[in-house]
Design an enzyme around this catalytic site. Structure first.
Site, PDB file in Angstrom:
ATOM      1  CB  SER A 165      -0.915   0.045   1.712  1.00 49.15           C
ATOM      2  OG  SER A 165      -1.583   1.372   1.788  1.00 49.15           O
TER       3      SER A 165
ATOM      4  CE1 TYR B 170      -4.098  -2.229   5.157  1.00 52.98           C
ATOM      5  CE2 TYR B 170      -2.198  -0.245   4.184  1.00 52.98           C
ATOM      6  CZ  TYR B 170      -3.649  -0.889   3.937  1.00 52.98           C
ATOM      7  OH  TYR B 170      -4.086  -1.072   3.121  1.00 52.98           O
TER       8      TYR B 170
HETATM    9  N1  NAD Z   1      -8.536  -0.728  -1.627  1.00 58.73           N
HETATM   10  C1  NAD Z   1      -7.624  -0.057  -1.826  1.00 58.73           C
HETATM   11  O1  NAD Z   1      -7.712   0.964  -1.347  1.00 58.73           O
HETATM   12  C2  NAD Z   1      -6.427  -0.756  -0.784  1.00 58.73           C
HETATM   13  C3  NAD Z   1      -5.091   0.021  -1.191  1.00 58.73           C
HETATM   14  C4  NAD Z   1      -4.135   0.268  -0.938  1.00 58.73           C
HETATM   15  C5  NAD Z   1      -3.743  -1.689  -0.719  1.00 58.73           C
HETATM   16  N2  NAD Z   1      -4.927  -2.106  -0.711  1.00 58.73           N
HETATM   17  C6  NAD Z   1      -4.440  -3.359  -0.126  1.00 58.73           C
HETATM   18  O2  NAD Z   1      -5.148  -4.435  -1.293  1.00 58.73           O
HETATM   19  C7  NAD Z   1      -5.486  -5.871  -0.518  1.00 58.73           C
HETATM   20  C8  NAD Z   1      -6.392  -6.548  -1.168  1.00 58.73           C
HETATM   21  O3  NAD Z   1      -7.706  -5.419  -0.358  1.00 58.73           O
HETATM   22  P1  NAD Z   1      -8.428  -5.181  -1.064  1.00 58.73           P
HETATM   23  O4  NAD Z   1      -8.993  -3.588  -1.567  1.00 58.73           O
HETATM   24  O5  NAD Z   1      -9.055  -6.212  -2.701  1.00 58.73           O
HETATM   25  O6  NAD Z   1     -10.381  -5.483   0.006  1.00 58.73           O
HETATM   26  P2  NAD Z   1     -11.206  -6.783  -0.269  1.00 58.73           P
HETATM   27  O7  NAD Z   1     -11.676  -6.205   1.475  1.00 58.73           O
HETATM   28  O8  NAD Z   1     -11.435  -6.310  -1.061  1.00 58.73           O
HETATM   29  O9  NAD Z   1     -10.063  -7.536  -0.330  1.00 58.73           O
HETATM   30  C9  NAD Z   1      -9.458  -8.555   0.835  1.00 58.73           C
HETATM   31  C10 NAD Z   1      -9.709 -10.185   0.904  1.00 58.73           C
HETATM   32  O10 NAD Z   1      -8.922 -10.504   2.063  1.00 58.73           O
HETATM   33  C11 NAD Z   1      -9.240 -11.581   2.620  1.00 58.73           C
HETATM   34  N3  NAD Z   1      -8.946 -11.580   3.638  1.00 58.73           N
HETATM   35  C12 NAD Z   1      -8.498 -11.021   4.345  1.00 58.73           C
HETATM   36  N4  NAD Z   1      -7.909 -11.987   5.647  1.00 58.73           N
HETATM   37  C13 NAD Z   1      -8.085 -12.953   4.990  1.00 58.73           C
HETATM   38  C14 NAD Z   1      -6.851 -14.188   5.789  1.00 58.73           C
HETATM   39  N5  NAD Z   1      -6.836 -14.229   6.872  1.00 58.73           N
HETATM   40  N6  NAD Z   1      -6.762 -15.398   4.811  1.00 58.73           N
HETATM   41  C15 NAD Z   1      -7.447 -15.218   4.026  1.00 58.73           C
HETATM   42  N7  NAD Z   1      -8.056 -14.240   3.174  1.00 58.73           N
HETATM   43  C16 NAD Z   1      -7.901 -12.927   3.664  1.00 58.73           C
HETATM   44  C17 NAD Z   1     -11.091 -11.430   2.109  1.00 58.73           C
HETATM   45  O11 NAD Z   1     -11.736 -11.594   2.400  1.00 58.73           O
HETATM   46  C18 NAD Z   1     -11.284 -10.393   0.963  1.00 58.73           C
HETATM   47  O12 NAD Z   1     -11.451 -11.544   0.189  1.00 58.73           O
HETATM   48  C19 NAD Z   1      -5.239  -5.508   0.637  1.00 58.73           C
HETATM   49  O13 NAD Z   1      -3.692  -6.223   1.251  1.00 58.73           O
HETATM   50  C20 NAD Z   1      -5.332  -4.423   0.951  1.00 58.73           C
HETATM   51  O14 NAD Z   1      -4.227  -3.979   2.078  1.00 58.73           O
HETATM   52  C21 NAD Z   1      -6.032  -1.816  -1.029  1.00 58.73           C
END
Ligand code: NAD
Length: 257
Positions: free
Chosen positions: A149, A162
């Site tokens: 991130s 985080y």
């Molecule tokens: N959405 C944003 O703005 C953003 C920005 C920067 C980084 N990210 C990172 O991108 C990645 C994906 O996030 P996203 O936005 O798609 O969110 P999301 O919530 O749509 O997807 C995250 C997925 O991870 C799964 N998950 C969580 N804990 C878990 C575990 N213990 N074991 C297995 N699966 C698990 C959840 O069930 C979910 O399906 C994350 O690491 C997040 O930190 C997201």
């Protein structure tokens, strides 16, 4: 036509939603086979259905990335059922509300909960995948893509667990690039800025938040999950054959400000 990942098997953690789901679809669109891992079993099945609807194959792996035995078993199952592992994308992660408090108010329990999934979960995926990713000299390289991130790059706006977890993910990725580059493994880290997924759902719905977001992102819009997934797909493919050890913001320019 070579679509870039023809018949390559790619493990995608967090594949049940958001960026992970979009990555599984991108892998399939490039001719690869995504092994979709998520603790949300329903999300895994939904993503697999989206992949198979395109005519591609997918493996469903309901598992918790923080559970060492489950991760070892899931990766062994991938290799025994699909015959190989060519790439890994670690997108599983959480963004915990109480973690957003000032650091002195964050409990150890909250801090450890975020670390156990975002950082330790990434470590476990990499640890158990690496023996399958290592290539003999001259063999085709394999590729690890971690999702951190912009929290890994700046001290502003996120929780302490985080931020620490994502900084750890970026550092760990560089370590893998150095330790395993000589064994044919490339490792790169994507640092998304704001992305429209269930994790951030509704965060920019009101006028004030939208105006703040437009000031913070030079391109003026949040990313769609597919715009992060396409960079992951590129990094997985041989088009990125000489790219390793990089921590790459995909953030509409927000960290350039
Ligand atoms: N959405 C944003 O703005 C953003 C920005 C920067 C980084 N990210 C990172 O991108 C990645 C994906 O996030 P996203 O936005 O798609 O969110 P999301 O919530 O749509 O997807 C995250 C997925 O991870 C799964 N998950 C969580 N804990 C878990 C575990 N213990 N074991 C297995 N699966 C698990 C959840 O069930 C979910 O399906 C994350 O690491 C997040 O930190 C997201």
């Amino acid at each position: 036509m070579d679509r870039g990942l023809e018949d390559r098997v790619v493990l995608v953690t967090g594949g049940g939603s958001g960026i992970g789901r979009a990555t599984a679809l991108d892998v399939a669109a490039r001719g690869g086979v995504p092994a979709i891992l998520d603790r949300d079993a329903k999300g895994v099945t939904e993503t697999a259905a989206l992949v198979t609807a395109t005519g591609a194959h997918a493996l469903e792996l309901p598992a918790d990335v923080a559970d060492e035995d489950a991760m070892r078993d899931a990766i062994e199952r991938t290799v025994s059922e699909l015959g190989r592992l060519n790439g890994v994308v670690t997108a599983a992660g959480i963004f915990d509300g109480p973690d957003l408090q000032p650091l002195a108010d964050v409990t150890l329990e909250t801090f450890n909960r975020v670390l156990s999934i975002n950082l330790t979960g990434t470590f476990l995926a990499i640890k158990y995948a690496l023996p399958h990713l290592v290539r003999s000299e001259g063999g085709e390289r394999s590729s690890l893509v971690t999702i951190a991130s912009t929290a890994a790059l700046r001290g502003h706006g996120f929780g302490s667990g985080y931020t620490a977890s994502k900084g750890g993910v970026a550092a760990l990725t560089k370590l893998v690039a150095v330790q395993y580059g000589p064994h044919g493994v490339r490792a790169n880290c994507i640092c998304p800025g704001a992305v429209d997924t269930p994790m951030t759902n509704g965060a920019w719905d009101d006028d004030a938040s939208r105006a703040r977001m437009k000031r913070a992102i030079p391109l003026g819009v949040v990313a769609q999950a597919a715009e992060i997934a396409s960079v992951a797909g590129f990094l997985l493919s041989a088009d990125a054959n000489h790219v390793t050890g990089q921590v790459m913001a995909v953030d509409g320019g927000s960290t350039a400000i």
